[in-house]
Design a protein around this motif. Structure first.
Motif, short mmCIF file in Angstrom:
data_model
loop_
_atom_site.label_atom_id
_atom_site.label_comp_id
_atom_site.label_asym_id
_atom_site.label_seq_id
_atom_site.Cartn_x
_atom_site.Cartn_y
_atom_site.Cartn_z
N MET A 162 -104.05 14.12 -0.88
CA MET A 162 -104.64 15.46 -0.79
C MET A 162 -103.90 16.46 -1.68
O MET A 162 -104.49 17.26 -2.39
N LEU A 163 -102.56 16.34 -1.61
CA LEU A 163 -101.74 17.25 -2.42
C LEU A 163 -102.01 17.04 -3.91
O LEU A 163 -102.14 17.98 -4.69
N TRP A 164 -102.10 15.77 -4.29
CA TRP A 164 -102.31 15.42 -5.69
C TRP A 164 -103.63 16.00 -6.20
O TRP A 164 -103.71 16.59 -7.27
N GLY A 165 -104.66 15.83 -5.33
CA GLY A 165 -105.98 16.37 -5.68
C GLY A 165 -105.90 17.89 -5.83
O GLY A 165 -106.45 18.46 -6.78
N ALA A 166 -105.17 18.51 -4.90
CA ALA A 166 -105.05 19.98 -4.93
C ALA A 166 -104.30 20.42 -6.19
O ALA A 166 -104.66 21.43 -6.82
N ILE A 167 -103.28 19.64 -6.57
CA ILE A 167 -102.50 20.00 -7.78
C ILE A 167 -103.41 19.94 -9.01
O ILE A 167 -103.42 20.85 -9.83
#
Lengths: 657, 142
Positions: free
Chosen positions: A440-445
Motif C-alpha cells: 500500500m505504501l509503495w503504491g501511495a509513494i
C-alpha cells in the motif's frame, strides 16, 4: 560551543528530572550515551530539538515508533488526577567554560475527563551572557536564528540510520534544499520578493491604468496565488513521500532480519531487483537526455535549412563566376602598395600604383577579400546540411534502446509483483501484514511521486507565465508617456532585483562548491576502500555523483554502509559550511555499519569533528569492544539510559554498566 | 578555430531581463538541462527567424559565450544576415551579430510561450515533429 548540561523533565520516557552534566575537555570531545533499542535514545534527541524549536520533526530523526505519543510522560499522566496539571520541561545549557546560552522550554498539560493530556500553557526563554550576567532575550525567534536557525538543525541533530534514505531517494531536491538552507539566503529572497511587490505597486498606482494593464495585473495576482498553493502542495507531498519511504525502509529491514529464510531471501531478491531497476531508470534517463540533445542540436539547422542552402548556392555561384577564389589575393596587393616595392625589388611607380589600386578594388568588390571565409562557410554549411538526414536514423536508434529498456523494466516489475504475492501468502501473519502494508505504501509513494512531478511542472509553467505577463506589464507601463518620471523608480527596483538575484546565485554556488569539497574530503578520510573511489561531485543541478576508479558513476551501487559514510560526510560538510558553533547529536550513527568500516569511523570521525562536541546515542551492538578501543582516547564521558520495563520510564545514569 | 568564429569576439548579447529565464531553462527537468546559453540562443534564433520576428533589445547583456557555439552555428547566423542584407554583410561582423541577436530576442519569447504551455516532454516532442516535417520538405525540394 558545547553542551554543558541537558535537563529533561517528564518528556516522553523521562519521568521526573533527568540531567546530564557534560564534562569539559578539549581533546575528549565525544560523549557516548548508551541505550538499548526502545530505551529512549531517539527521545533524548527529540527533547533537545523540542527545547530548541518547540517541535521534534526532521526527515532524519522521525520517531521510530509508528504510533506517536504526546510529549508528556505517560506514567506521569496516569498518576495525576483528572483536572490536575503536569509540566514537561527541557533545559539546555551551552557554553565553553561557563554557561553562555541557556534555553528553557516548558509546556503545561492538564488531564481531561477522558484521561488525555491537553496543553494549556507553554513558555520558552533564552538567556545569553552579557556584561551584567545572563540576560533574558526578548525576541526568541531572532535569538534562535542567531544560535542555530531551524533550517540547518538537521545537520546538527540527526538519526544516522535515516541518513541512508537521504541518498537513496532522488537526491537533487534534498541536496538543493540542504545547500539553500545552509546558505542562509532567506533574507535575500525576502528582500527580492518585497522589492518585486513594491515595483508592481508603483506600476499599479500609476494614474489611469489601461484596461489591458488592469487585466494583466489581475492575471499576475492569480499566478502568485497559484504559486503559493503549488509550493505548499509540493512541500506537503515531499513530506508524505519521505515519511512513506521511511516506513518502507523499516519494513524492508524487518523482512531482511526475519528468522524465516523465505522472507530474508525474498527481501534480498527484491533489493537486487530494485537496484537493477534503478540502473535501468538511469539508462532510460540518459537516453531521453540523448534524445533531447539530438533534437536541440538539429532543430536550428533543420528550421533554417532553406537559408543555409541559399547561402551555399550563392557561394557556389560566385565560384562559378570566377569571383572566388580571386586570381590575385587582395592581401598581396595591399602589401605591395604598402611596401612600394615589387617582388623583383624595383620601386613601384605612380602609374603601376594606379593599376594595382584598380586591381585591388576589383578583387575586393568581387568578394575576393573574404574568399577564404566564403569557402569556410560553404564547407561548414554544406557538410551540416548533409548530416541532417542522420537525424531520423539516430532518433530511431535511441527510441529502440528506450523500448528495450522499458521491456527489461516490465520484466522486473513482474518479478517484484511475484515476490509481493509470495510474501503476502506466507503463513506468518506478521509478515503477510507487513507486506500488505508495504504494498500500500509503495503504491501511495508512486502515486505521490507522479503527483509531485505534476505539481513541479505546473509550478514551472505558472512561474514562466507570470514572468511573461510581468514583462508585458512593464512594457505597457514604459510606453505610456505619463509614466516617464516613475520609470526611473521602476528601473531602480528592477536593477536591484536583478542584483539580488545575482548575489543569491553566487552565494548558493559558493556554498555548493564548498559542500562538494568538504564532503569529498571527509568521505575519503572515513571510507575504508579508498582506492575504489576517485571523486565526489555535486553538480550545478545538485545531483551528487560518486565516481569509482574507472571514472564510472556508482552512487546507486554503494552498499548501505558506504552510503551512510557518504551521508555522514555530507552532513559534516554542511555543518562546517554553515559556520554555526553548536554541538552535534547523532542517533544510531553506526546502525548500518559493521566490521572494518566501523573501526575506520571510530578512528577518523573524531579527526574531522575535532573541534566539535559530538554526542553519540548508541546501542551496545554499535558500541562494541573494538569500537570502544579505537575511540576511547576521544571519549570524555559515558552515560547509560536505563529503561524500567514496569513503568516504561527511563533514567540517565553516569557511566556504562 | 574557424576563421569566421575568430572574428566574432567573445560573447553574444541577450535582453538583460531574460537572463533569469535563460538560467531557469537550464535547471533540472527543463528542456535545456544539459545545454548552455548558446543552444538556447540558437533555438530562439531559429524560431524568431521563422516567425519573421526580429526584436530590438532594451538592455543588452553579454552572456552567450562564443565557445558554446559550433562553427556551423556562426555560419547559420551569417546565412540569415546574408539573406536579409546581401553578401557584403560579411565585412560587418557586428551587424551579423546584431541581426542574430534581434531574431533570437524575438524568438526567445516564442520559445518561452511554448515551454510554458506544456511539459518539457511535450515541447521536445513537438519540436521533433517539426524537424521531421522540415526534413520531409527538404527531401521533396531536392
Amino acid at each position: 560551543m558545547r553542551f554543558i548540561s541537558v535537563e529533561v523533565s517528564n518528556f516522553r520516557q523521562y519521568e521526573g528530572h533527568q540531567k546530564i552534566d557534560f564534562p569539559e575537555s578539549d581533546t575528549k570531545n565525544f560523549v557516548i550515551v548508551l541505550g538499548s533499542n526502545g530505551s529512549g535514545k531517539t527521545n533524548f534527541l527529540s527533547s533537545v530539538v523540542w527545547c530548541f524549536y518547540g517541535e521534534e520533526g526532521s526527515p532524519f530523526m522521525q520517531s521510530k515508533n509508528e504510533k506517536r505519543q504526546g510529549i508528556l510522560n505517560e506514567h506521569m499522566l496516569e498518576s495525576i488526577s483528572v483536572g490536575k496539571t503536569a509540566i514537561v520541561s527541557v533545559e539546555v545549557v551551552l557554553g565553553e567554560k561557563m554557561p553562555e546560552i541557556i534555553l528553557k522550554r516548558q509546556a503545561t498539560f492538564k488531564k481531561d475527563d477522558e484521561g488525555h493530556a491537553i496543553q494549556i500553557q507553554k513558555n520558552f526563554e533564552i538567556f545569553k551572557r552579557g556584561p551584567g550576567g545572563m540576560n533574558n532575550l526578548p525576541n526568541t525567534l531572532i535569538a534562535m536564528n542567531n544560535i542555530l536557525p531551524k533550517e540547518v538543525k538537521d545537520f546538527f541533530f540527526f538519526d544516522g540510520e535515516k541518513l541512508d534514505n537521504f541518498f537513496k531517494q532522488g537526491t537533487g531536491q534534498n541536496i538543493q534544499t540542504a545547500v539553500i538552507n545552509v546558505s542562509q539566503i532567506g533574507l535575500l529572497e525576502l528582500t527580492g520578493n518585497r522589492l518585486e511587490a513594491v515595483m508592481r505597486e508603483v506600476m499599479r498606482t500609476s494614474k489611469d491604468l489601461s484596461p489591458e494593464s488592469t487585466s494583466i495585473e489581475g492575471e499576475i495576482s492569480a499566478f502568485e496565488e497559484s504559486i503559493k498553493t503549488l509550493e505548499s502542495d509540493i512541500t506537503k507531498s515531499q513530506k508524505e513521500v519521505s515519511g512513506a519511504n521511511d516506513k518502507v525502509a523499516s519494513i524492508d529491514k524487518f523482512l531482511k532480519e526475519h528468522s524465516l529464510p523465505l522472507a530474508r531471501e525474498m527481501q534480498r531478491r527484491r533489493e537486487s531487483l530494485i537496484l537493477q531497476s534503478k540502473e535501468i531508470d538511469s539508462a532510460i534517463l540518459r537516453l531521453h537526455k540523448k534524445e533531447a540533445g539530438l533534437i536541440i542540436k538539429y532543430a536550428p539547422l533543420s528550421f533554417l535549412c532553406d537559408v543555409c542552402n541559399s547561402l551555399v548556392y550563392r557561394i557556389d555561384k560566385l565560384t562559378e563566376e570566377g569571383k572566388i577564389p580571386p586570381d590575385i589575393k587582395p592581401d598581396f596587393l595591399k602589401k605591395l602598395l604598402k611596401k612600394g616595392k615589387c617582388i623583383c625589388g624595383n620601386e613601384i611607380g605612380k602609374h603601376e600604383k594606379e593599376l594595382i589600386n584598380k586591381l585591388y578594388d576589383n578583387v575586393s568588390m568581387n568578394y575576393g577579400e573574404n574568399a577564404d571565409l566564403w569557402q569556410e562557410g560553404r564547407s561548414e554549411l554544406a557538410n551540416s546540411i548533409r548530416t541532417i538526414n542522420r537525424f531520423k536514423e539516430d532518433l530511431e536508434d535511441i527510441h529502440k534502446s528506450i523500448n528495450d529498456n522499458n521491456m527489461k523494466e516490465k520484466k522486473i516489475s513482474e518479478d517484484l509483483e511475484e515476490i509481493e504475492i509470495k510474501l503476502r501468502g506466507v503463513d506468518i501473519e506478521e509478515i503477510a501484514k507487513k507486506e500488505e502494508e508495504r504494498s500500500m505504501l509503495w503504491g501511495a509513494i508512486q502515486k505521490q511521486m507522479s503527483q509531485l512531478g505534476a505539481y513541479e511542472q505546473s509550478l514551472q509553467h505558472v512561474r514562466g507565465r507570470k514572468s511573461i505577463r510581468e514583462r508585458e506589464q512593464k512594457d505597457l507601463f514604459e510606453k505610456q508617456e505619463k509614466n516617464k518620471s516613475l520609470k526611473k523608480e521602476v528601473d531602480f527596483y528592477d536593477e536591484s532585483i536583478q542584483l539580488l538575484k545575482e548575489v543569491h546565485d553566487n552565494i548558493v554556488e559558493d556554498v555548493r562548491m564548498q559542500t562538494e569539497k568538504f564532503t569529498e574530503e571527509y568521505f575519503f578520510s572515513l571510507i575504508w576502500n579508498k582506492s575504489n573511489f576517485k571523486k565526489i561531485k555535486i553538480d550545478d543541478k545538485y545531483t551528487i555523483s560518486i565516481f569509482n576508479q574507472y571514472d564510472a558513476e556508482c552512487l546507486n551501487t554503494l552498499s548501505s554502509g558506504q552510503r551512510q559514510i557518504l551521508a555522514l560526510s555530507f552532513m559534516a560538510a554542511l555543518k562546517k559550511v554553515s559556520g554555526f558553533n553548536i554541538p552535534v547529536i547523532i542517533d544510531t550513527p553506526l546502525g548500518r555499519i559493521s566490521g572494518q568500516p566501523r573501526e575506520n569511523i571510530a578512528k577518523n570521525l573524531p579527526e574531522y569533528l575535532k573541534n566539535t562536541q559530538v554526542v553519540m546515542l548508541v546501542t551496545d551492538t554499535e558500541y562494541d569492544d573494538e569500537f570502544k578501543d579505537k575511540i576511547r582516547s576521544r571519549v570524555g564521558a559515558e552515560f547509560s539510559i536505563m529503561l524500567d520495563k514496569d513503568t516504561g520510564s527511563s533514567r540517565i545514569e553516569n557511566g556504562i554498566a | 578555430m574557424a576563421l569566421l568564429k575568430e572574428k566574432f569576439g567573445r560573447n553574444l548579447n541577450i535582453e538583460k531581463e531574460y537572463q533569469a529565464e535563460y538560467n531557469k531553462l537550464k535547471e533540472k527537468g527543463s528542456i535545456f538541462e544539459e545545454f548552455d546559453n548558446a543552444d538556447i540562443f540558437m533555438m530562439a534564433l531559429a524560431l524568431g527567424y521563422n516567425a519573421s520576428r526580429p526584436r530590438k533589445m532594451k538592455k543588452k547583456y553579454p552572456v552567450v559565450n562564443l565557445k558554446g557555439f559550433e562553427d556551423r552555428d556562426i555560419w547559420i547566423m551569417t546565412a540569415i544576415a546574408v539573406k536579409d542584407h546581401g553578401l557584403s554583410i560579411l565585412s560587418e561582423i557586428t551587424e551579423i551579430k546584431n541581426i542574430a541577436e534581434q531574431y533570437a530576442n524575438g524568438g526567445f519569447e516564442i520559445l518561452l510561450k511554448r515551454i510554458n504551455s506544456g511539459d518539457s516532454g511535450d515541447v521536445l516532442k513537438h519540436i521533433e515533429e517539426e524537424i521531421l516535417d522540415s526534413l520531409k520538405k527538404i527531401k521533396e525540394k531536392f
